[in-house]
Scaffold this active site. Structure first.
Site, PDB file in Angstrom:
ATOM      1  N   SER A  13       0.731  -1.066   0.050  1.00  0.00           N
ATOM      2  CA  SER A  13       0.143   0.077  -0.124  1.00  0.00           C
ATOM      3  C   SER A  13       0.910   1.141  -0.012  1.00  0.00           C
ATOM      4  CB  SER A  13      -1.107   0.043   1.174  1.00  0.00           C
ATOM      5  OG  SER A  13      -1.794  -0.994   1.305  1.00  0.00           O
TER       6      SER A  13
HETATM    7  N1  SAH Z   1      -0.372  -5.080   4.283  1.00  0.00           N
HETATM    8  C1  SAH Z   1       0.361  -5.250   2.995  1.00  0.00           C
HETATM    9  C2  SAH Z   1      -0.672  -4.781   2.077  1.00  0.00           C
HETATM   10  C3  SAH Z   1      -0.567  -5.961   0.699  1.00  0.00           C
HETATM   11  S1  SAH Z   1      -1.759  -6.125  -0.140  1.00  0.00           S
HETATM   12  C4  SAH Z   1       1.625  -4.311   2.819  1.00  0.00           C
HETATM   13  O1  SAH Z   1       1.960  -3.590   3.522  1.00  0.00           O
HETATM   14  O2  SAH Z   1       2.315  -4.876   1.690  1.00  0.00           O
HETATM   15  C5  SAH Z   1      -3.120  -6.796   0.448  1.00  0.00           C
HETATM   16  C6  SAH Z   1      -2.691  -8.460   0.729  1.00  0.00           C
HETATM   17  O3  SAH Z   1      -3.675  -9.107   1.173  1.00  0.00           O
HETATM   18  C7  SAH Z   1      -2.010  -9.168  -0.473  1.00  0.00           C
HETATM   19  O4  SAH Z   1      -0.773  -9.277   0.139  1.00  0.00           O
HETATM   20  C8  SAH Z   1      -3.156 -10.202  -0.522  1.00  0.00           C
HETATM   21  O5  SAH Z   1      -2.732 -11.502  -1.129  1.00  0.00           O
HETATM   22  C9  SAH Z   1      -3.718 -10.403   0.715  1.00  0.00           C
HETATM   23  N2  SAH Z   1      -5.057 -11.033   0.871  1.00  0.00           N
HETATM   24  C10 SAH Z   1      -6.337 -10.976   0.010  1.00  0.00           C
HETATM   25  N3  SAH Z   1      -7.313 -11.576   0.239  1.00  0.00           N
HETATM   26  C11 SAH Z   1      -6.739 -12.104   1.520  1.00  0.00           C
HETATM   27  C12 SAH Z   1      -7.477 -12.838   2.633  1.00  0.00           C
HETATM   28  N4  SAH Z   1      -8.659 -13.482   2.250  1.00  0.00           N
HETATM   29  N5  SAH Z   1      -6.853 -13.531   3.661  1.00  0.00           N
HETATM   30  C13 SAH Z   1      -5.703 -13.008   3.806  1.00  0.00           C
HETATM   31  N6  SAH Z   1      -4.862 -12.381   2.998  1.00  0.00           N
HETATM   32  C14 SAH Z   1      -5.709 -11.648   1.827  1.00  0.00           C
END
Ligand code: SAH
Length: 214
Positions: free
Chosen positions: A63
């Protein structure tokens, strides 16, 4: 991995820019401490301190710093609180939460990201508990309740297991919507009843998907 004077200077500039919209000094201090470039592919290092989301593995994104700061501020964190994060991704948000003194449990559904990020966080001394699983279910196999829950992917709705795993008096932050999401903040009152959410404008996250991805 190195944190050079150049990177520290770029990070100072990032935090100065964030401070125009973020008033919680503890959030700004934490984001000054965490080297965002450690959480990116080395080829993207030179972009680490611009206010942009950037690609990580599996078609996901880290993000943008202003979104991380905004979601973190909404949590009103105190040191020692138990936080459940959905969407570990690169681990950057996890590291910010740890730096603020939270005890963090974080769930990721993409195995490649889990396999990369869990050892990365440990090697940098961020003591988060990482899980490969489906965030729609929350943290299974435990009866933990959390002071704070943070969803870092775009959810179509608030999954009931997450609401159930929030302590009375707790706060849950979730972006809800499909193409675009509205940032919602829920409070659970002292009797354990979820109050109607406050809204904080529109954002774009990668979608919250069901099931684990191996
Ligand atoms: N907090 C992260 C944001 C990554 S983007 C950072 O700082 O990099 C959001 C993430 O949520 C992705 O890696 C995606 O694979 C994950 N995601 C999507 N659906 C999910 C679910 N049902 N359970 C766990 N993770 C999930």
């Amino acid at each position: 991995m190195q944190d050079t004077f150049l990177q520290q200077g770029l990070r100072r500039k990032m935090v100065d820019d964030l401070s125009r919209n973020i008033s919680d000094q503890k959030v700004l201090d934490a984001m000054m401490k965490v080297p965002r470039h450690f959480f990116l592919d080395p080829t993207l290092e030179s972009h680490a301190y611009s206010d942009r989301p950037l690609p990580i593995l599996c078609g996901q994104t880290i993000s943008q710093p202003s979104t991380v700061a905004f979601q973190t501020q909404l949590l009103e964190l105190q040191p020692g609180m138990k936080v459940l994060e959905i969407g570990t991704g690169s681990g950057y948000q996890t590291a910010v939460l740890c730096t603020m003194g939270a005890k963090v449990w974080s769930i990721e559904r993409q195995k490649a990201l889990y396999d990369k990020t869990k050892p990365l966080l440990a090697s940098l001394n961020y003591r988060a508990h990482c899980f490969l699983g489906d965030g729609y279910k929350g943290l299974t196999d435990t009866d933990y309740l959390f002071d704070r829950i943070l969803i870092t992917c775009g959810a179509p709705y608030l999954p009931q297991p997450l609401a159930d795993q929030l302590k009375p008096g707790g706060i849950l932050v979730i972006p809800v919507g499909n193409e675009e999401q509205e940032m919602l903040r829920y409070h659970k009152d002292a009797e354990g009843v979820m109050q109607p959410p406050e809204t904080f404008g529109n954002f774009r996250f990668v979608p919250m998907l069901g099931g684990r991805q191996f």
